[in-house]
Design a protein around this motif. Structure first.
Motif, PDB file in Angstrom:
ATOM      1  N   ILE A  37      72.039  41.623  54.787  1.00 46.24           N
ATOM      2  CA  ILE A  37      71.459  40.400  55.358  1.00 46.24           C
ATOM      3  C   ILE A  37      72.286  39.165  55.032  1.00 46.24           C
ATOM      4  N   LEU A  38      72.657  39.005  53.774  1.00 51.85           N
ATOM      5  CA  LEU A  38      73.382  37.804  53.353  1.00 51.85           C
ATOM      6  C   LEU A  38      74.818  37.797  53.847  1.00 51.85           C
ATOM      7  N   VAL A  39      75.358  36.605  54.000  1.00 49.73           N
ATOM      8  CA  VAL A  39      76.772  36.439  54.311  1.00 49.73           C
ATOM      9  C   VAL A  39      77.355  35.411  53.345  1.00 49.73           C
ATOM     10  N   ASP A  40      78.631  35.518  53.069  1.00 49.86           N
ATOM     11  CA  ASP A  40      79.307  34.473  52.309  1.00 49.86           C
ATOM     12  C   ASP A  40      79.411  33.228  53.183  1.00 49.86           C
ATOM     13  N   GLY A  41      79.019  32.098  52.630  1.00 48.17           N
ATOM     14  CA  GLY A  41      79.006  30.867  53.410  1.00 48.17           C
ATOM     15  C   GLY A  41      77.580  30.456  53.733  1.00 48.17           C
ATOM     16  N   ILE A  42      77.374  29.923  54.933  1.00 44.06           N
ATOM     17  CA  ILE A  42      76.075  29.378  55.328  1.00 44.06           C
ATOM     18  C   ILE A  42      75.106  30.482  55.724  1.00 44.06           C
ATOM     19  N   ASN A  43      73.901  30.432  55.151  1.00 44.34           N
ATOM     20  CA  ASN A  43      72.788  31.315  55.490  1.00 44.34           C
ATOM     21  C   ASN A  43      71.596  30.452  55.896  1.00 44.34           C
ATOM     22  N   ILE A  44      70.643  31.056  56.603  1.00 38.91           N
ATOM     23  CA  ILE A  44      69.491  30.307  57.087  1.00 38.91           C
ATOM     24  C   ILE A  44      68.195  31.017  56.707  1.00 38.91           C
ATOM     25  N   LEU A  45      67.283  30.268  56.062  1.00 33.96           N
ATOM     26  CA  LEU A  45      65.919  30.722  55.841  1.00 33.96           C
ATOM     27  C   LEU A  45      65.036  30.029  56.870  1.00 33.96           C
ATOM     28  N   SER A  46      64.335  30.821  57.672  1.00 29.87           N
ATOM     29  CA  SER A  46      63.471  30.289  58.734  1.00 29.87           C
ATOM     30  C   SER A  46      62.046  30.771  58.490  1.00 29.87           C
ATOM     31  N   ILE A  47      61.085  29.882  58.634  1.00 34.38           N
ATOM     32  CA  ILE A  47      59.695  30.224  58.323  1.00 34.38           C
ATOM     33  C   ILE A  47      58.769  29.668  59.402  1.00 34.38           C
ATOM     34  N   GLN A  48      57.858  30.508  59.855  1.00 37.59           N
ATOM     35  CA  GLN A  48      56.801  30.103  60.771  1.00 37.59           C
ATOM     36  C   GLN A  48      55.485  30.086  59.999  1.00 37.59           C
ATOM     37  N   VAL A  49      54.780  28.957  60.029  1.00 39.20           N
ATOM     38  CA  VAL A  49      53.486  28.824  59.354  1.00 39.20           C
ATOM     39  C   VAL A  49      52.423  28.551  60.412  1.00 39.20           C
ATOM     40  N   ASN A  50      51.379  29.373  60.434  1.00 39.52           N
ATOM     41  CA  ASN A  50      50.298  29.204  61.402  1.00 39.52           C
ATOM     42  C   ASN A  50      48.985  28.914  60.703  1.00 39.52           C
ATOM     43  N   ASN A  51      48.186  28.102  61.353  1.00 34.69           N
ATOM     44  CA  ASN A  51      46.889  27.712  60.827  1.00 34.69           C
ATOM     45  C   ASN A  51      45.814  28.698  61.260  1.00 34.69           C
ATOM     46  N   PHE A  52      44.649  28.569  60.646  1.00 31.00           N
ATOM     47  CA  PHE A  52      43.498  29.360  61.068  1.00 31.00           C
ATOM     48  C   PHE A  52      42.754  28.578  62.150  1.00 31.00           C
ATOM     49  N   GLY A  53      43.432  28.428  63.293  1.00 28.32           N
ATOM     50  CA  GLY A  53      42.860  27.687  64.411  1.00 28.32           C
ATOM     51  C   GLY A  53      43.276  26.231  64.406  1.00 28.32           C
ATOM     52  N   SER A  54      43.414  25.658  65.593  1.00 26.77           N
ATOM     53  CA  SER A  54      43.898  24.287  65.737  1.00 26.77           C
ATOM     54  C   SER A  54      42.921  23.252  65.197  1.00 26.77           C
ATOM     55  N   SER A  55      41.668  23.661  64.953  1.00 29.60           N
ATOM     56  CA  SER A  55      40.684  22.722  64.418  1.00 29.60           C
ATOM     57  C   SER A  55      40.641  22.722  62.903  1.00 29.60           C
ATOM     58  N   SER A  56      41.525  23.487  62.258  1.00 33.66           N
ATOM     59  CA  SER A  56      41.554  23.543  60.799  1.00 33.66           C
ATOM     60  C   SER A  56      41.882  22.165  60.225  1.00 33.66           C
ATOM     61  N   SER A  57      41.338  21.887  59.050  1.00 35.36           N
ATOM     62  CA  SER A  57      41.489  20.565  58.454  1.00 35.36           C
ATOM     63  C   SER A  57      42.768  20.406  57.657  1.00 35.36           C
ATOM     64  N   ASP A  58      43.546  21.494  57.460  1.00 33.49           N
ATOM     65  CA  ASP A  58      44.745  21.377  56.636  1.00 33.49           C
ATOM     66  C   ASP A  58      45.769  22.451  57.008  1.00 33.49           C
TER      67      ASP A  58
END
Length: 359
Positions: free
Chosen positions: A242-263
């Motif tokens: 997975i890793l490479v020498d040089g630039i690597n990228i950590l990408s993360i998707q965070v989803n809520n428990f519904g669009s009406s969630s308070s946080d």
């Protein structure tokens, strides 16, 4: 001799315990055979522990050394091929779990408060958003935490159902990286990718499943750090591919428990273990307790046995007969000396700097 903390006398006395170490560079330095609350390991448990000290300025590879509580079986626990730098200490848990990390030192390379590129999930992100080659120039930028609603965010975003994050980091020599793990404070679910490959997921579908921007997390949960709770740890496997020498990228998707969630919360940490390093550990305070440590395949019997440090030639290079002690009292040396003392202020993994006491 039983140590009674109620009758401490504030003076220093030598404890004449058996030892055959004189000029040896690697020595037994501090030992606790009755730990109840002086030290907690990465599992939140209180094992007995052994501290080694490199009493020289030269680095030592530990692959030639062994620990045992049985003189007839000196090879009971073989230390891993990690390096202990000159004048440094190494803590080993005497838990019986038999765990051997391959890292000599640890560094948090992505920390709380770092700047990330982010995309609000009001719609699906562009194709390829997880890849190294993706151009995120038009994305927003902000410090973590990124989110809203819990007063744990440095970058407050609008109330959305999801947010997508990207962070680059540089690796100079991927072959020197033995371990890597992700900690993330999240609310409510996430999927993480390293150079486009999924490496961690929680509370958001199953491994490999595509998650849209408007998908709800499996259940509603709360972020942990603002509640002073320990973060989960996700070890990343297959680093060689997975890793490479040089630039690597950590990408993360965070989803809520519904669009009406308070946080919504997103505070990621990424930590690497190096096989060889000349520098001291540099780990984020929030995840120090997650660092994997060494665990022997035996535990210590308080006042009933002798601990042996030997080499692979079968030579005992250091040993000490363990006295009976009260809970949370250690025995140890000062500045690499041969004499042993009792300590009612143990210092696992660091120099024995406090006064010594004897009942």
């Amino acid at each position: 001799m039983i140590f009674d903390s109620s009758v401490l006398k504030y003076f220093v006395l030598f404890i004449l315990l058996y030892t055959n170490s004189h000029s040896q560079n690697l020595i037994l330095n501090e030992i606790m055979s009755s730990n109840t609350n002086s030290y907690y390991d990465e599992f939140g448990e209180t094992p007995d522990w052994i501290e080694l000290f490199n009493n020289s300025s030269e680095n030592i590879n530990l692959e030639s050394y062994l620990l045992s509580d049985d003189k007839s079986n000196l090879q009971k626990w073989i230390l891993p091929a990690i390096q202990i730098n000159g004048n440094e200490y190494l803590l080993i848990n005497a838990s019986g779990k038999d765990i051997k990390t391959q890292s000599s030192s640890w560094y948090t390379i992505i920390n709380k408060g770092d700047y990330w590129k982010y995309f609000l999930g009001t719609k699906e992100p562009p194709s390829g958003w997880k890849e190294i080659s993706f151009n995120d120039f038009s994305w927003n930028i902000g410090q973590t935490g990124i989110g809203y609603g819990d007063d744990d965010d440095q970058t407050i975003i609008e109330e959305v159902n999801s947010v997508y994050l990207r962070k680059s980091f540089n690796i100079s020599d991927k072959n020197n990286i033995s371990e890597m793990f992700l900690n993330i404070d999240y609310d409510d679910g996430f999927v993480a990718y390293l150079n486009g490959k999924e490496v961690a997921r929680a509370n958001l579908g199953v491994n490999g499943e595509f998650i849209s921007s408007n998908t709800s997390a499996d259940v509603a949960i709360e972020a942990r750090l603002y509640q002073n709770q320990k973060l989960e740890t996700f070890f990343i496997n297959g680093l060689d591919s997975i890793l490479v020498d040089g630039i690597n990228i950590l990408s993360i998707q965070v989803n809520n428990f519904g669009s009406s969630s308070s946080d919504l919360s997103a505070i990621p940490f990424l930590t690497i273990g190096l096989k060889v390093s000349e520098e001291e550990n540099n780990v984020a305070e929030e995840i120090i307790s997650s660092i994997p440590t060494l665990h022997t395949n035996f535990s210590l019997a308080n006042g009933e046995e002798t601990l042996y440090l030997s080499n692979n030639f079968g030579e005992i290079i250091d040993s000490v007969k363990l006295p009976e002690t009260d809970s949370d009292i250690s025995i140890g040396r000062k500045n690499g000396a041969t004499e042993w003392f009792y300590f009612n202020q143990p210092t696992p993994g660091s120099e024995n700097i406090f006064n010594c006491f004897l009942s």
